[in-house]
Enzyme design. Sequence first.
Site, mmCIF file in Angstrom:
data_model
loop_
_atom_site.group_PDB
_atom_site.id
_atom_site.type_symbol
_atom_site.label_atom_id
_atom_site.label_comp_id
_atom_site.label_asym_id
_atom_site.label_seq_id
_atom_site.Cartn_x
_atom_site.Cartn_y
_atom_site.Cartn_z
ATOM 1 N N GLN A 101 43.429 38.816 -22.840
ATOM 2 C CA GLN A 101 42.795 38.285 -21.634
ATOM 3 C C GLN A 101 41.862 37.134 -21.998
ATOM 4 N N GLU A 165 36.848 39.064 -10.070
ATOM 5 C CA GLU A 165 35.570 39.774 -10.289
ATOM 6 C C GLU A 165 34.342 38.853 -10.305
ATOM 7 N N TYR A 167 34.036 35.895 -11.937
ATOM 8 C CA TYR A 167 33.877 35.057 -13.130
ATOM 9 C C TYR A 167 34.210 33.591 -12.807
ATOM 10 N N ARG A 215 44.948 37.220 -13.005
ATOM 11 C CA ARG A 215 44.197 38.243 -12.245
ATOM 12 C C ARG A 215 43.549 37.528 -11.064
ATOM 13 N N HIS A 253 31.532 41.269 -9.289
ATOM 14 C CA HIS A 253 30.569 42.216 -9.869
ATOM 15 C C HIS A 253 29.298 42.302 -9.037
ATOM 16 N N ARG A 256 28.288 44.531 -3.220
ATOM 17 C CA ARG A 256 27.552 45.790 -3.033
ATOM 18 C C ARG A 256 28.440 46.847 -2.378
ATOM 19 N N ALA A 311 43.070 51.273 -16.426
ATOM 20 C CA ALA A 311 42.313 50.925 -17.620
ATOM 21 C C ALA A 311 41.620 52.172 -18.159
ATOM 22 N N ARG A 312 40.576 52.625 -17.448
ATOM 23 C CA ARG A 312 39.818 53.789 -17.922
ATOM 24 C C ARG A 312 40.695 55.025 -18.144
ATOM 25 N N GLN A 340 30.165 56.780 -17.088
ATOM 26 C CA GLN A 340 28.999 57.121 -17.905
ATOM 27 C C GLN A 340 29.122 56.697 -19.368
ATOM 28 N N CYS A 342 31.823 54.636 -20.508
ATOM 29 C CA CYS A 342 32.553 53.366 -20.690
ATOM 30 C C CYS A 342 31.702 52.207 -20.190
ATOM 31 N N GLN A 412 28.611 74.202 -14.993
ATOM 32 C CA GLN A 412 28.025 73.438 -13.882
ATOM 33 C C GLN A 412 28.992 72.433 -13.251
ATOM 34 N N TRP A 577 23.104 52.299 -8.150
ATOM 35 C CA TRP A 577 22.939 51.586 -6.876
ATOM 36 C C TRP A 577 23.798 52.226 -5.779
ATOM 37 N N GLU A 654 17.600 65.473 -20.378
ATOM 38 C CA GLU A 654 18.603 64.411 -20.317
ATOM 39 C C GLU A 654 20.005 64.876 -20.676
HETATM 40 P P1 FAD Z 1 26.886 74.661 -18.448
HETATM 41 O O1 FAD Z 1 27.758 73.763 -17.696
HETATM 42 O O2 FAD Z 1 25.637 75.117 -17.808
HETATM 43 O O3 FAD Z 1 27.760 75.915 -18.897
HETATM 44 C C1 FAD Z 1 27.207 77.077 -19.471
HETATM 45 C C2 FAD Z 1 28.151 78.237 -19.248
HETATM 46 O O4 FAD Z 1 27.725 79.333 -20.038
HETATM 47 C C3 FAD Z 1 28.191 78.758 -17.827
HETATM 48 O O5 FAD Z 1 29.528 78.796 -17.362
HETATM 49 C C4 FAD Z 1 27.575 80.144 -17.905
HETATM 50 O O6 FAD Z 1 28.122 81.048 -16.949
HETATM 51 C C5 FAD Z 1 27.960 80.529 -19.312
HETATM 52 N N1 FAD Z 1 27.134 81.593 -19.922
HETATM 53 C C6 FAD Z 1 25.777 81.652 -19.987
HETATM 54 N N2 FAD Z 1 25.409 82.759 -20.677
HETATM 55 C C7 FAD Z 1 26.524 83.400 -21.066
HETATM 56 C C8 FAD Z 1 26.798 84.575 -21.821
HETATM 57 N N3 FAD Z 1 25.833 85.322 -22.329
HETATM 58 N N4 FAD Z 1 28.074 84.920 -22.021
HETATM 59 C C9 FAD Z 1 29.099 84.180 -21.533
HETATM 60 N N5 FAD Z 1 28.897 83.062 -20.801
HETATM 61 C C10 FAD Z 1 27.630 82.661 -20.581
HETATM 62 N N6 FAD Z 1 26.822 65.631 -15.644
HETATM 63 C C11 FAD Z 1 27.342 64.437 -15.850
HETATM 64 O O7 FAD Z 1 27.520 64.045 -16.987
HETATM 65 N N7 FAD Z 1 27.725 63.643 -14.805
HETATM 66 C C12 FAD Z 1 27.562 64.025 -13.539
HETATM 67 O O8 FAD Z 1 27.894 63.280 -12.627
HETATM 68 C C13 FAD Z 1 27.016 65.289 -13.279
HETATM 69 N N8 FAD Z 1 26.836 65.728 -12.024
HETATM 70 C C14 FAD Z 1 26.302 66.955 -11.817
HETATM 71 C C15 FAD Z 1 26.137 67.383 -10.511
HETATM 72 C C16 FAD Z 1 25.611 68.647 -10.259
HETATM 73 C C17 FAD Z 1 25.418 69.081 -8.850
HETATM 74 C C18 FAD Z 1 25.274 69.489 -11.343
HETATM 75 C C19 FAD Z 1 24.724 70.861 -11.100
HETATM 76 C C20 FAD Z 1 25.435 69.049 -12.649
HETATM 77 C C21 FAD Z 1 25.934 67.783 -12.887
HETATM 78 N N9 FAD Z 1 26.087 67.294 -14.177
HETATM 79 C C22 FAD Z 1 26.637 66.078 -14.382
HETATM 80 C C23 FAD Z 1 25.568 68.025 -15.337
HETATM 81 C C24 FAD Z 1 26.661 68.706 -16.145
HETATM 82 O O9 FAD Z 1 27.422 69.540 -15.319
HETATM 83 C C25 FAD Z 1 25.996 69.469 -17.271
HETATM 84 O O10 FAD Z 1 25.317 68.568 -18.101
HETATM 85 C C26 FAD Z 1 27.014 70.230 -18.116
HETATM 86 O O11 FAD Z 1 27.741 71.127 -17.331
HETATM 87 C C27 FAD Z 1 26.308 70.987 -19.236
HETATM 88 O O12 FAD Z 1 27.289 71.649 -19.978
HETATM 89 P P2 FAD Z 1 27.009 72.947 -20.831
HETATM 90 O O13 FAD Z 1 28.316 73.370 -21.340
HETATM 91 O O14 FAD Z 1 25.919 72.665 -21.796
HETATM 92 O O15 FAD Z 1 26.413 74.018 -19.828
HETATM 93 P P1 NAP Z 2 16.628 65.060 -14.145
HETATM 94 O O1 NAP Z 2 17.436 63.847 -14.027
HETATM 95 O O2 NAP Z 2 15.832 65.286 -15.358
HETATM 96 O O3 NAP Z 2 15.670 65.085 -12.873
HETATM 97 C C1 NAP Z 2 14.759 66.078 -12.648
HETATM 98 C C2 NAP Z 2 13.830 65.698 -11.490
HETATM 99 O O4 NAP Z 2 12.910 66.723 -11.296
HETATM 100 C C3 NAP Z 2 13.074 64.437 -11.723
HETATM 101 O O5 NAP Z 2 13.095 63.688 -10.519
HETATM 102 C C4 NAP Z 2 11.658 64.902 -12.051
HETATM 103 O O6 NAP Z 2 10.876 63.867 -11.552
HETATM 104 C C5 NAP Z 2 11.559 66.236 -11.331
HETATM 105 N N1 NAP Z 2 10.768 67.252 -12.006
HETATM 106 C C6 NAP Z 2 10.769 67.597 -13.307
HETATM 107 N N2 NAP Z 2 9.925 68.618 -13.541
HETATM 108 C C7 NAP Z 2 9.370 68.944 -12.367
HETATM 109 C C8 NAP Z 2 8.408 69.919 -11.967
HETATM 110 N N3 NAP Z 2 7.870 70.766 -12.837
HETATM 111 N N4 NAP Z 2 8.057 69.964 -10.673
HETATM 112 C C9 NAP Z 2 8.586 69.110 -9.792
HETATM 113 N N5 NAP Z 2 9.502 68.167 -10.105
HETATM 114 C C10 NAP Z 2 9.892 68.077 -11.389
HETATM 115 O O7 NAP Z 2 17.534 66.342 -13.989
HETATM 116 P P2 NAP Z 2 18.640 66.743 -12.935
HETATM 117 O O8 NAP Z 2 18.573 65.935 -11.694
HETATM 118 O O9 NAP Z 2 18.518 68.205 -12.845
HETATM 119 O O10 NAP Z 2 19.963 66.392 -13.647
HETATM 120 C C11 NAP Z 2 20.333 67.057 -14.837
HETATM 121 C C12 NAP Z 2 21.254 66.206 -15.637
HETATM 122 O O11 NAP Z 2 22.527 66.159 -15.005
HETATM 123 C C13 NAP Z 2 20.725 64.801 -15.729
HETATM 124 O O12 NAP Z 2 20.162 64.548 -16.985
HETATM 125 C C14 NAP Z 2 21.911 63.947 -15.461
HETATM 126 O O13 NAP Z 2 22.272 63.228 -16.602
HETATM 127 C C15 NAP Z 2 23.047 64.880 -15.092
HETATM 128 N N6 NAP Z 2 23.558 64.392 -13.816
HETATM 129 C C16 NAP Z 2 24.124 63.174 -13.777
HETATM 130 C C17 NAP Z 2 24.581 62.688 -12.590
HETATM 131 C C18 NAP Z 2 25.224 61.334 -12.519
HETATM 132 O O14 NAP Z 2 25.570 60.899 -11.449
HETATM 133 N N7 NAP Z 2 25.436 60.652 -13.613
HETATM 134 C C19 NAP Z 2 24.460 63.425 -11.443
HETATM 135 C C20 NAP Z 2 23.865 64.674 -11.516
HETATM 136 C C21 NAP Z 2 23.416 65.132 -12.718
HETATM 137 P P3 NAP Z 2 9.285 63.861 -11.499
HETATM 138 O O15 NAP Z 2 8.870 64.486 -12.788
HETATM 139 O O16 NAP Z 2 8.901 62.424 -11.343
HETATM 140 O O17 NAP Z 2 8.933 64.635 -10.285
HETATM 141 FE FE1 SF4 Z 3 36.734 57.537 -16.932
HETATM 142 FE FE2 SF4 Z 3 34.217 58.456 -17.117
HETATM 143 FE FE3 SF4 Z 3 35.818 58.328 -19.259
HETATM 144 FE FE4 SF4 Z 3 34.854 56.091 -18.190
HETATM 145 S S1 SF4 Z 3 33.667 57.706 -19.160
HETATM 146 S S2 SF4 Z 3 36.940 56.471 -18.858
HETATM 147 S S3 SF4 Z 3 34.948 56.616 -16.054
HETATM 148 S S4 SF4 Z 3 36.089 59.624 -17.449
#
Ligand code: FAD
Ligand code: NAP
Ligand code: SF4
Length: 671
Positions: A101, A165, A167, A215, A253, A256, A311-312, A340, A342, A412, A577, A654
Amino acid sequence: MSFPHLLKPLDLGFTQLKNRVLMGSMHTGLEEEKGGFEKLAAFYRERAAGGVGLIVTGGISPNLRGRLAPHASQLSFPWQVKRHRIVTDAVHGAGGKICMQILHAGRYGYHPFSLAPSALKAPITPFKPSAMSARQIRSTIKDYATSAKLARKAGYDGVEVMGSEGYLINQFICSRTNKRQDEWGGSFENRSRFPLEIVRAIRAAVGSDFIIIFRLSMLDLVEEGSSWDEVVALAKGLEEAGVTIINTGIGWHEARIPTIATSVPRGAFAWVTERLKQEVHIPLIATNRINTPEIAEQILASGQADMVSMARPFLADPDFVNKAAAGQSELINTCIGCNQACLDHTFKMKRATCLVNPRACYETEINFPKTSQPKKIAVMGAGPAGMAFSIYAASRGHNVVLFEAKGEVGGQFNLARKIPGKEEFDETIRYFNNQMRQTGVELRLNTRLDASVLNDEDFDEVVIAAGVVPRAVKLPGFDSPRVVNYQQVLNGEVRVGQKVALIGAGGIGFDMAHYLGEKDSTTLDPKRWRDQWGIDDAYEARGGLKAPIKEPAERTIYLLQRKTTPMGKGLGKTTGWIHRTVAKMHGVVQMNGVSYESFDEQGLHIRVNEETKVLDVNTVILCAGQESNRSLVAEMEATGKPVHLIGGVDVAAELDAKRAIRQGAELAMRI
Ligand code: FAD
Ligand code: NAP
Ligand code: SF4
């Protein structure tokens, strides 16, 4: 399902493509790394071996001032040809074809020497470009031709001219960015002269038996973008000038409107390519949010395009095409459109990889060779971390038993997939489930792993992937049943009132605002989605824009955080955004600098800027981050077996699925 249209060869006259799959251009970051071309060659080799019909490289500038960033790649001189050979040889050796490209960034160049048709700063870069002189325009056209000629010398099968895009070429085409009054600006004929001259110059330089893809921005999605008539006229001109294939470009790019994020419906823009199909005779490629062989086949079978670009999806799974051809599409690791690992990496100048496939762009560094010392390993928790560890460790020959306390795998991700626009997360769970079967992981659902289980069986090592628990917030009145956490809401355990306060505005806070604010996901309803974002498929106005149609708010929602930083600052670079805009669409009231005091019949008592306020809400949902679920770590360690922690149980701060999956893979490589 079989994919006859997807797998059908495409005859270009002087050459044949083995199928209708184009791997779209992606900048990986390896282009600029020391020794990166060897790694790039391994990356492309795997995709070519995986069956891709035609690969397009990341954008390479035709000259110095066209670079995207100061150290970005350029092909202008014969001495630069050699390293490209490493890539083209690798692809050809694996039976593939590859185009380079050519991308001139124009005003998107992230450096002070950028050039553009007019000296207008882009809203997404800090640098104001200089307006090109007529001489610079002529020499840039020559540079494109030189670059294409060198690409041919380097063994490429063709070039793709990046004309979309937002450019440089796009900047010439549209009056938005082209305010010139000479022969390169003003009328459409003048504005389109630059791309047409580039194609003519390239064709003259490379001969007739070399692929030229253009393109073309078919839908700019910005004010003062092209009209549909202009798109058609330019496409016809490009065909006449010698283009072999036209690829679709959607959105600048700086637009919005989301064009590739996970909340964009699958194949959302194929209608644009379809419109152009009636106007030209050369093959057209459909793009954007095509991520499964099923949707690709549907686009081709219904005649919307002649090829599809993905692509992805090839970061997520290099074997996409071969798996589809073998009738095993259920084994494909599907790109979930999260950006996240890429694009977010690319924008932070980090090497691109993939959230669901940590090997992407690390083909020479992350591998899972068979072990000579198979171990019996107990894994606690089938979230992303536990599942990733299990499949990679089992593929090495370890005997892996995965314990999951719940009745389903996914952790989760089972909550994430309930958020409107995150339906794709289902695919990752499906992939891991099938992969566990393929690699022979023994899965024990509804089985909590604790020390007693461990002592009963003869395990060599233990991996704890027990994830996280939502952080509790203890304040007066917070013991009310109307103060709940996001897990309880998403699991359907509690009823949510019409007036809600969300405590915490991280990724989950924004996701919850979306969940509570949107009645049925617009991602699953492309027409509503287009209306929501103001995309006009009747294409009556320039850029394909129309006024967005607002849906009535589902609830009153307050989204709160303690920090005084802008709301959503920590969200993904390329998707934050979108989350912020969606929250605004749903009328979510966003407040920062909040301190929480108590909850009672009147509502949530808070202080903002030293002022006390009561928010009239009947439900408070805690999205206040998470803590590691370490309740069993000490007792597992006391068994004396080697214990490893991965994912949220290791570090909750985080945590995201990118880290969870990568940590699982890295441990599987070492164990
Ligand atoms: P978990 O996903 O918490 O898995 C832990 C597992 O362990 C669970 O299934 C639990 O039941 C099991 N477990 C616990 N104790 C035991 C035991 N004693 N025996 C057997 N099993 C057990 N992340 C992103 O990167 N991008 C996103 O866009 C994003 N969106 C999110 C949106 C929402 C609404 C939520 C809730 C989370 C989102 N996340 C996102 C976060 C992401 O899901 C977590 O970071 C990820 O699931 C963490 O993975 P983990 O394997 O560490 O833990
Ligand atoms: P998070 O990003 O760490 O946000 C937690 C929020 O809670 C912050 O707004 C924080 O802001 C607040 N907070 C922290 N301690 C608090 C307290 N004691 N009392 C009141 N408020 C408190 O965590 P998350 O939203 O739970 O997400 C978890 C992870 O999932 C993130 O790290 C993220 O990477 C991932 N995730 C990603 C996406 C995505 O689209 N990429 C979507 C969902 C989740 P203040 O401290 O300023 O109040
Ligand atoms: Fe697809 Fe996400 Fe992987 Fe990028 S990081 S290639 S968007 S699954």
